[in-house]
Each structure stands twice: as structure tokens, then as C-alpha cells.
Motif scaffolding. Structure first.
Motif, short mmCIF file in Angstrom:
data_model
loop_
_atom_site.label_atom_id
_atom_site.label_comp_id
_atom_site.label_asym_id
_atom_site.label_seq_id
_atom_site.Cartn_x
_atom_site.Cartn_y
_atom_site.Cartn_z
N ARG A 81 36.46 39.60 31.87
CA ARG A 81 37.50 40.63 31.83
C ARG A 81 36.92 42.03 32.07
NH1 ARG A 81 40.52 37.34 33.56
NH2 ARG A 81 40.42 35.38 32.43
N LEU A 82 36.01 42.46 31.20
CA LEU A 82 35.45 43.81 31.37
C LEU A 82 34.63 43.93 32.64
CD1 LEU A 82 34.37 44.62 27.69
CD2 LEU A 82 36.44 45.33 28.90
N VAL A 83 33.80 42.93 32.91
CA VAL A 83 32.99 42.96 34.12
C VAL A 83 33.88 42.90 35.36
CG1 VAL A 83 31.26 41.70 35.46
CG2 VAL A 83 30.96 41.98 33.01
N VAL A 84 34.90 42.05 35.32
CA VAL A 84 35.83 41.94 36.45
C VAL A 84 36.58 43.25 36.66
CG1 VAL A 84 37.94 40.80 37.24
CG2 VAL A 84 36.09 39.44 36.30
N GLU A 85 36.94 43.91 35.58
CA GLU A 85 37.62 45.21 35.70
C GLU A 85 36.72 46.21 36.42
OE1 GLU A 85 40.79 47.66 35.53
OE2 GLU A 85 40.76 45.58 34.81
N HIS A 86 35.43 46.11 36.18
CA HIS A 86 34.47 46.98 36.89
C HIS A 86 34.45 46.64 38.38
CE1 HIS A 86 30.97 49.39 37.74
NE2 HIS A 86 30.29 48.33 38.14
N TYR A 87 34.51 45.35 38.69
CA TYR A 87 34.55 44.94 40.10
C TYR A 87 35.82 45.47 40.78
CZ TYR A 87 30.86 41.59 38.87
OH TYR A 87 29.69 41.01 38.44
N ILE A 88 36.94 45.41 40.06
CA ILE A 88 38.21 45.92 40.61
C ILE A 88 38.10 47.42 40.88
CG2 ILE A 88 40.64 46.34 40.04
CD1 ILE A 88 40.65 43.67 38.56
N PHE A 89 37.44 48.13 39.99
CA PHE A 89 37.24 49.56 40.18
C PHE A 89 36.41 49.82 41.43
CE2 PHE A 89 34.64 53.39 39.41
CZ PHE A 89 35.64 54.34 39.26
N LYS A 135 32.15 34.42 40.90
CA LYS A 135 31.34 33.75 39.88
C LYS A 135 32.00 33.79 38.50
CE LYS A 135 26.80 34.45 42.02
NZ LYS A 135 25.46 35.09 41.87
N THR A 136 33.01 34.63 38.35
CA THR A 136 33.71 34.73 37.08
C THR A 136 34.79 33.66 36.98
OG1 THR A 136 35.32 36.33 37.94
CG2 THR A 136 33.28 37.21 37.02
N VAL A 137 35.30 33.47 35.76
CA VAL A 137 36.36 32.48 35.53
C VAL A 137 37.71 33.12 35.87
CG1 VAL A 137 37.50 31.00 33.85
CG2 VAL A 137 35.02 31.34 33.75
N LEU A 138 38.44 32.51 36.80
CA LEU A 138 39.72 33.05 37.24
C LEU A 138 40.85 32.12 36.81
CD1 LEU A 138 38.80 34.10 40.91
CD2 LEU A 138 38.73 35.51 38.85
N THR A 139 41.92 32.72 36.32
CA THR A 139 43.11 31.94 36.01
C THR A 139 43.83 31.61 37.32
OG1 THR A 139 44.52 33.90 35.80
CG2 THR A 139 43.35 33.18 33.83
N PRO A 140 44.76 30.65 37.31
CA PRO A 140 45.50 30.32 38.54
C PRO A 140 46.20 31.53 39.16
CG PRO A 140 45.84 28.61 36.90
CD PRO A 140 45.07 29.69 36.23
N ARG A 141 46.78 32.41 38.35
CA ARG A 141 47.44 33.60 38.88
C ARG A 141 46.42 34.55 39.50
NH1 ARG A 141 51.60 36.78 35.43
NH2 ARG A 141 52.00 37.59 37.52
N GLU A 142 45.27 34.69 38.87
CA GLU A 142 44.22 35.54 39.43
C GLU A 142 43.75 35.00 40.78
OE1 GLU A 142 41.44 37.62 36.28
OE2 GLU A 142 41.78 35.54 35.71
N GLU A 178 44.94 38.90 29.76
CA GLU A 178 44.03 37.82 29.40
C GLU A 178 43.04 38.26 28.32
OE1 GLU A 178 43.99 34.65 30.35
OE2 GLU A 178 45.83 34.99 31.49
N GLY A 179 42.58 39.51 28.43
CA GLY A 179 41.67 40.03 27.40
C GLY A 179 42.34 40.11 26.04
N LYS A 180 43.62 40.53 26.03
CA LYS A 180 44.37 40.61 24.77
C LYS A 180 44.58 39.21 24.19
CE LYS A 180 48.52 42.61 22.68
NZ LYS A 180 48.79 41.42 21.86
N PHE A 181 44.85 38.24 25.06
CA PHE A 181 45.03 36.87 24.59
C PHE A 181 43.75 36.34 23.93
CE2 PHE A 181 44.45 32.30 25.46
CZ PHE A 181 45.53 31.79 24.77
N LYS A 182 42.61 36.59 24.57
CA LYS A 182 41.34 36.16 24.01
C LYS A 182 41.05 36.88 22.69
CE LYS A 182 39.88 33.26 27.19
NZ LYS A 182 39.62 31.83 26.88
#
Length: 220
Positions: free
Chosen positions: A60-68, A111-118, A165-169
Motif C-alpha cells: 500500500r505505502l510503497v505502491v502509493e509511492h510508485y503511483i506518485f 511485484k506487489t500484491v494486487l487485488t482484482p480491481r487493482e 485496502e490499507g484501511k481494511f488491513k
């Protein structure tokens, strides 16, 4: 005496054979088994909590950095496409470099875990990047700007998914933590009860039945 009465008599006599120390040891064994089970459950829950925390950081946090980083490259592509100071060759080179940077981020992102929607949104994002690459070859600068805007909209949706997803975790980890606290309180309560019962059993003396033997009749 009936069979049932005899059975009850034998049962009562069997219970009387156990001393208070034996009863205390038996209660101690039961409570220790319960506490041991709770400890195993707590360890299992701690493992799940650790997995949730790792998922929040890595996926989540690392992926958010990739999105940035994606967004920065797309803004660069859009800016270069509409720059009047650059000629076509300069625009093609600048946009190609940005697309190369995006491809490098793709390797890490996948390399990160993606949900079906992601996965669905990310597939659309890759399609937009492919379109930009083709439009760059054709020097279609207006379409590049439009495709960049579409890709940025997809990134916004991906970013919102990271939050959800981060809030759910986080909620899951919090629920497990609260469960562990409840188990800890249960163990404390059991130990208090155990201490009271064992102390009572050990301090209570078993009443001994005194049998008075009648004296022999006097011969006088």
C-alpha cells in the motif's frame, strides 16, 4: 440396595478418596491447558497482525509511492507534448525518456500484491501508456495530452484503492489486537480464580470421621 444406589455409593466413596491437593492439581491442569491454548491462539493472531502490517507497508505505502512517481512522469509527458518551445525531435526524446522511466516503475509495481480491481485499473493504465508511446511516434501531441489525462485519472482511482485496502488491513489488525487483549484479560481472570480455588482447597482440612469404639462391658 438397588444397582443405582450401589453405583452412587461407590461413586461418592471414589470422590472422597481424592485429597484437596489432588483436586487443586486437577484444576491447575485444566486452567493451564486453557492458558496454553490461548497462547497458541495469540501467537497465531500476532502472525496475522504482522502480515497485515507488512501488507500495509509493502503493498500500500510503497505502491502509493510508485503511483506518485507515475504521476510525475505523466505530468512531464503532458508538459513536453504541449510545449511550443520544443521541436518534434526534442518532444519525442523527452517523452520516450519518461515512458522508459514508467516501464522501470512497472517492474516494481507488478511485484506487489494486487487485488482484482487493482489489476483491472492497472491494465487500463498500461493501455494508456502504450497509446502514448504510439502517439509519440506519430507526433500526435494533442492526443498525448488527452491520453496522459486519462492515465492520471486511472492513477487517482488506484490511489483511492490503496487507501481503502490499507484501511481494511488496519481494521483487521486492530480487531486481532483487541482479540489478543481479551484473551489476555481472560488468562488473568483464570489465574485469579485458580489462585483462589487452590488456596481454599489447600487450606481447608478434610474432616476426619472419628469412629468411637465402645468399651467392653465391665465384669464387675
Amino acid at each position: 440396595m438397588t444397582y443405582i444406589a450401589k453405583y452412587k455409593t461407590l461413586q461418592m466413596s471414589g470422590l472422597k478418596k481424592y485429597s484437596n491437593k489432588t483436586k487443586a492439581a486437577f484444576i491447575l491442569l485444566i486452567v493451564m491447558v486453557i492458558i496454553l491454548f490461548n497462547n497458541f491462539n495469540t501467537l497465531h493472531n500476532s502472525k496475522k497482525t504482522n502480515e497485515d502490517i507488512n501488507a500495509i507497508f509493502n503493498d500500500r505505502l510503497v505502491v502509493e509511492h510508485y503511483i506518485f512517481q507515475y504521476a510525475n512522469e505523466l505530468h512531464s509527458i503532458k508538459a513536453n507534448a504541449i510545449k511550443t518551445q520544443l521541436n518534434d525531435t526534442q518532444k519525442i526524446e523527452a517523452i520516450a525518456i519518461a515512458l522508459g522511466n514508467i516501464q522501470n516503475i512497472d517492474i516494481l509495481y507488478l511485484k506487489t500484491v494486487l487485488t482484482p480491481r487493482e489489476k483491472s485499473f492497472f491494465k487500463s493504465f498500461l493501455a494508456s501508456c502504450t497509446a502514448i508511446k504510439e502517439q509519440n511516434r506519430n507526433k500526435n501531441w494533442i492526443q498525448i495530452a488527452n491520453s496522459s489525462n486519462q492515465a492520471l485519472e486511472i492513477l487517482a482511482k488506484l490511489s483511492n484503492l490503496q487507501i481503502k485496502e490499507g484501511k481494511f488491513k488496519l481494521d483487521h489488525a486492530t480487531a486481532i489486537h483487541n482479540g489478543n487483549n481479551s484473551l489476555g484479560e481472560l488468562e488473568i481472570a483464570l489465574l485469579v480464580i485458580l489462585t483462589g480455588i487452590t488456596t481454599y482447597l489447600l487450606l481447608t482440612k478434610k474432616n476426619k470421621i472419628k469412629v468411637k469404639i465402645p468399651e467392653a462391658p465391665s465384669l464387675n
